[in-house]
Design an enzyme around this catalytic site. Structure first.
Site, PDB file in Angstrom:
ATOM      1  N   SER A 162     -13.272   1.996   3.225  1.00  0.00           N
ATOM      2  CA  SER A 162     -12.346   1.510   2.119  1.00  0.00           C
ATOM      3  C   SER A 162     -11.374   2.614   1.860  1.00  0.00           C
ATOM      4  CB  SER A 162     -13.113   1.428   0.912  1.00  0.00           C
ATOM      5  OG  SER A 162     -12.346   1.406  -0.176  1.00  0.00           O
ATOM      6  N   LYS A 194     -12.853  -8.922  -3.117  1.00  0.00           N
ATOM      7  CA  LYS A 194     -11.341  -8.714  -3.378  1.00  0.00           C
ATOM      8  C   LYS A 194     -10.893  -9.514  -4.605  1.00  0.00           C
ATOM      9  CE  LYS A 194     -10.814  -6.469   0.446  1.00  0.00           C
ATOM     10  NZ  LYS A 194     -10.513  -4.914   0.158  1.00  0.00           N
ATOM     11  N   ARG A 229      -3.154 -13.916  -1.871  1.00  0.00           N
ATOM     12  CA  ARG A 229      -3.239 -14.287  -0.385  1.00  0.00           C
ATOM     13  C   ARG A 229      -3.846 -15.699  -0.204  1.00  0.00           C
ATOM     14  NH1 ARG A 229      -1.193  -9.196   1.142  1.00  0.00           N
ATOM     15  NH2 ARG A 229      -2.382  -7.486   0.274  1.00  0.00           N
ATOM     16  N   GLY A 231      -6.210  -3.440  -7.517  1.00  0.00           N
ATOM     17  CA  GLY A 231      -7.497  -2.518  -7.204  1.00  0.00           C
ATOM     18  C   GLY A 231      -6.966  -1.313  -6.665  1.00  0.00           C
ATOM     19  N   GLN A 235      -9.107   2.521  -0.327  1.00  0.00           N
ATOM     20  CA  GLN A 235      -8.964   2.895  -1.822  1.00  0.00           C
ATOM     21  C   GLN A 235      -9.840   4.053  -2.197  1.00  0.00           C
ATOM     22  OE1 GLN A 235      -9.430  -0.909  -3.790  1.00  0.00           O
ATOM     23  NE2 GLN A 235      -7.339  -1.582  -3.057  1.00  0.00           N
ATOM     24  N   SER A 238       0.917  -1.332  -0.192  1.00  0.00           N
ATOM     25  CA  SER A 238       0.001  -0.204   0.041  1.00  0.00           C
ATOM     26  C   SER A 238       0.817   1.065  -0.005  1.00  0.00           C
ATOM     27  CB  SER A 238      -0.925   0.067   1.169  1.00  0.00           C
ATOM     28  OG  SER A 238      -1.811  -1.012   1.117  1.00  0.00           O
ATOM     29  N   ASP A 296      -6.838  -7.700   4.876  1.00  0.00           N
ATOM     30  CA  ASP A 296      -6.133  -8.549   3.907  1.00  0.00           C
ATOM     31  C   ASP A 296      -5.677  -9.760   4.736  1.00  0.00           C
ATOM     32  OD1 ASP A 296      -6.706  -6.607   1.928  1.00  0.00           O
ATOM     33  OD2 ASP A 296      -4.640  -5.685   2.157  1.00  0.00           O
TER      34      ASP A 296
HETATM   35  C1  S3P Z   1      -5.803  -0.946   0.066  1.00  0.00           C
HETATM   36  C2  S3P Z   1      -6.907  -1.090   0.711  1.00  0.00           C
HETATM   37  C3  S3P Z   1      -7.759  -2.420   1.084  1.00  0.00           C
HETATM   38  C4  S3P Z   1      -7.101  -3.499   0.752  1.00  0.00           C
HETATM   39  C5  S3P Z   1      -6.069  -3.643  -0.336  1.00  0.00           C
HETATM   40  C6  S3P Z   1      -5.102  -2.217  -0.162  1.00  0.00           C
HETATM   41  C7  S3P Z   1      -4.970  -0.140  -0.084  1.00  0.00           C
HETATM   42  O1  S3P Z   1      -8.901  -2.157  -0.047  1.00  0.00           O
HETATM   43  O2  S3P Z   1      -7.824  -4.560   0.822  1.00  0.00           O
HETATM   44  O3  S3P Z   1      -5.400  -4.678  -0.152  1.00  0.00           O
HETATM   45  O4  S3P Z   1      -3.653  -0.029  -0.413  1.00  0.00           O
HETATM   46  O5  S3P Z   1      -5.666   1.135  -0.021  1.00  0.00           O
HETATM   47  P1  S3P Z   1     -10.078  -1.160   0.218  1.00  0.00           P
HETATM   48  O6  S3P Z   1      -9.822  -0.239   0.295  1.00  0.00           O
HETATM   49  O7  S3P Z   1     -11.261  -1.755  -0.842  1.00  0.00           O
HETATM   50  O8  S3P Z   1     -10.892  -2.090   1.469  1.00  0.00           O
END
Ligand code: S3P
Length: 429
Positions: free
Chosen positions: A167, A343, A389, A94, A169, A23, A316
């Protein structure tokens, strides 16, 4: 290496340094690209997901010098990106597609984002809705739900947005778009998700405030380049931390691991299950708390119930937590985790199916699982569902199982943890 065979290990002992945080690596490339000046990212994660982000910013006109685990990024400022000549491929990531959507919303050109077959089934309405409210024009497949996404960015207006699901993200996409709007953009979430964007943005000079689970950024300021060191990824370390609890005689120390509390819900759950977690050498690296974590087997784990605000803090870690549950005494119940269905794979279904093949009693619920612990996990032919994972969680289960386990689709580990199987080999011999 797409198919790997594993057997029960006699032990697992030693120290290891987990790969750099995924991240934080994504965000370091993004913010450096959007800054004025030359940024340095040290200990950058070299894996497929983060390379998707690197390639995306290169196709937006950013010069990134590749020195292995150090990147030198020649940032061009918030308004220095150029229209990509082709579709941007975000691979399996994602984080890449959602965060870049926020950036592209503020840029006055046309771009198209796509990804692999998994990414093209992941929900995008969650970013399209707030970014459209800010003024971006975004189109997507299947009634604006799935990638490919086509974005025509432009002048954005600030919004106050309440997210229906926690979230990081989505929160980050809105904050990045907020950098381009004149005025204050606020985003509130129902529970705290990882806060790496909020930690990193002020270090680059952004005007950002955090008030509980609401984050506000004031747009219209340029960011300035800096040097960032990426800590080790707790989510990668987690596989070996759980392994050390369920393999007899095991003792493992993960060095230089990020222990940001928005990420370490698994440690709290493992403590509740009866594990003694030893944290030492606590220090700070680029605004993130970092430490060494030591765990050892002994005592046995007890089943627990997990839900509510804990879920985003271990989102995660669900696949490996299922393996800890399968080796515990009693039935572990996980609820409120419906996000896991969207996911890299449907992780609830994937774990129920694959643990079932290894003889573990699992009951699937729409928002979680019941897992009945057992002393006899059996080797089987299991499948990664193309999800890094799931592949790693099943590999750890295999190390405790009777007989041979074959994992198909094992190369998925390269998404976040190339070298995962080498660490198993080193620590189990
Ligand atoms: C992440 C946020 C999470 C996580 C992903 C990485 C990020 O997803 O599951 O592996 O780097 O911001 P969500 O924002 O969809 O929960």
């Amino acid at each position: 290496m797409d198919r790997i065979e594993l057997f029960r290990t006699k032990t697992l002992r030693g120290e290891f340094v987990p790969p750099p945080d995924k991240s934080i690596s994504h965000r370091a490339v993004m913010l450096s690209s959007l800054s004025k000046g030359t940024g340095i990212v040290r200990n950058f994660l070299r894996a497929k997901d983060t390379e998707s982000t690197m390639n995306a910013f290169r196709s937006l006109g950013i010069d990134i010098e590749d020195r292995g685990d150090t990147l030198i990024i020649h940032g061009k400022g918030l308004h220095g990106l150029s229209e990509p000549a082709d579709v941007i491929d975000c691979g399996n990531s994602g984080t890449t597609i959602r965060l870049i959507s926020g950036v592209l919303s503020g840029n006055p050109f046309f771009s198209v984002l796509t990804g692999d077959s998994s990414l093209r089934t992941r929900p995008m309405a969650r970013v399209i809705k707030p970014l459209s409210l800010m003024g971006a024009e975004i189109w997507a497949r299947a009634d604006n739900r799935y990638p490919p996404l086509a974005i025509r960015g432009g002048r954005l207006k600030p919004v106050s947005y309440t997210m229906p699901v926690a979230s990081a993200q989505v929160k980050s996409a809105i904050l990045l778009a907020g950098l381009y709007s004149e005025g204050k953009t606020s985003v509130a979430e129902p529970a705290g998700s990882r806060d790496h964007t909020e930690r990193m943005l002020p270090a680059f000079g952004a005007d950002l405030r955090v008030d509980g689970t609401t984050v506000t950024v004031r747009g219209g300021h340029e960011l300035s380049a800096m040097e960032i060191e990426v800590p080790g990824d707790f989510s990668s370390a987690a596989f070996f931390l759980v392994a050390s609890l369920i393999i007899p005689g095991a003792e493992v120390t993960a060095k230089n691991v990020g222990i940001n509390p928005t990420r370490t819900g698994l440690l709290d759950v493992l403590r509740k299950m009866g594990a003694a977690v030893e944290i030492s050498n606590e220090h700070e690296v680029s605004g993130e708390p970092v430490a060494d974590i030591c765990l050892r087997s002994g005592g046995g784990l007890k089943a627990v119930q997990i839900g509510g605000e804990m879920i985003p803090r271990l989102i995660d870690e669900f696949p490996i937590l299922c393996i800890a549950a399968a080796a515990s005494e009693g039935t572990t119940m996980i609820r409120g985790a419906e996000e896991l269905r969207v996911k890299e794979s449907d992780r609830i279904k994937a774990m129920a199916t694959e643990l079932g093949k290894m003889g573990v009693e699992v009951r699937e619920h729409p928002d979680g699982l019941d897992i009945r612990g057992t002393e006899s996990i059996k080797g089987a032919e299991v499948y990664s569902h193309g999800d890094h994972r799931i592949a790693m969680a099943m590999a750890i289960a295999a190390l405790t199982a009777e007989g041979k386990t074959t994992i198909t689709g094992a190369s998925a580990v390269d998404i976040s943890f190339p070298g995962f199987f080498d660490i198993i080999k080193r620590m189990s011999s």
